[in-house]
Design an enzyme around this catalytic site. Sequence first.
Site, short mmCIF file in Angstrom:
data_model
loop_
_atom_site.label_atom_id
_atom_site.label_comp_id
_atom_site.label_asym_id
_atom_site.label_seq_id
_atom_site.Cartn_x
_atom_site.Cartn_y
_atom_site.Cartn_z
N GLU A 40 0.81 -1.22 0.00
CA GLU A 40 0.00 0.00 0.00
C GLU A 40 0.84 1.27 0.00
OE1 GLU A 40 -2.84 -0.31 3.19
OE2 GLU A 40 -3.56 -2.25 2.48
N CYS A 41 2.00 1.22 -0.59
CA CYS A 41 2.92 2.35 -0.65
C CYS A 41 2.72 3.08 -1.98
CB CYS A 41 4.36 1.81 -0.54
SG CYS A 41 5.66 3.02 -0.72
N GLY A 42 3.02 4.35 -2.00
CA GLY A 42 2.95 5.11 -3.24
C GLY A 42 3.91 4.61 -4.30
N THR A 44 4.54 1.35 -4.75
CA THR A 44 4.23 -0.06 -4.99
C THR A 44 3.99 -0.39 -6.45
OG1 THR A 44 3.31 -0.29 -2.77
CG2 THR A 44 2.65 -1.94 -4.38
#
Length: 175
Positions: A40-42, A44
């Site tokens: 859920e990382c920018g 990803t």
Amino acid sequence: MASETSKSIYDFTVKDIKGNDVNLSQYHGKVLLIVNVASECGLTQTNYKELSALYEKYKSQDFEILAFPCNQFGSQEPGTNEEIEQTVCTRFKAEFPVFDKCTVVSISAVEVNGKNAAPIYQFLKNQKGGIFGDGIKWNFTKFLVNKEGKVVDRFAPTTSPLKIEKDLLKLLQSS
């Protein structure tokens, strides 16, 4: 295994996403890209897409990507191993090995920094510190490991996996 006495990445045994022991010596003779990942990382979407492209292109040439889910930065890998595997394999179509988020009973997830840092990450950081010290700053920090199990380079989370290709090729072409 203590990272202080480890001489190569092959001295470690870790758990895969299903909880099975994996002795990293099985990767002896392969070039490795070790990455702390988060769903859920920018970063990803781009990282998984490019990591998958690199893997598809070079997996038949003694190259492996080892992905270690980490929830230490912004709680961006909150899922269970099953949820992580579903996300990685279905949403991102990743075929490279993904490892266990939980490594020790008392640790809720792989940590890359601090007193509970996983031994493999203690070793990686000891081998190649970052620009601002040894600490890993965010998800998708990448460590490039040669065929002898030695860390040869470290890349920032914002470094595109495709920008690593020329370094990867040099290692794949070495004897």
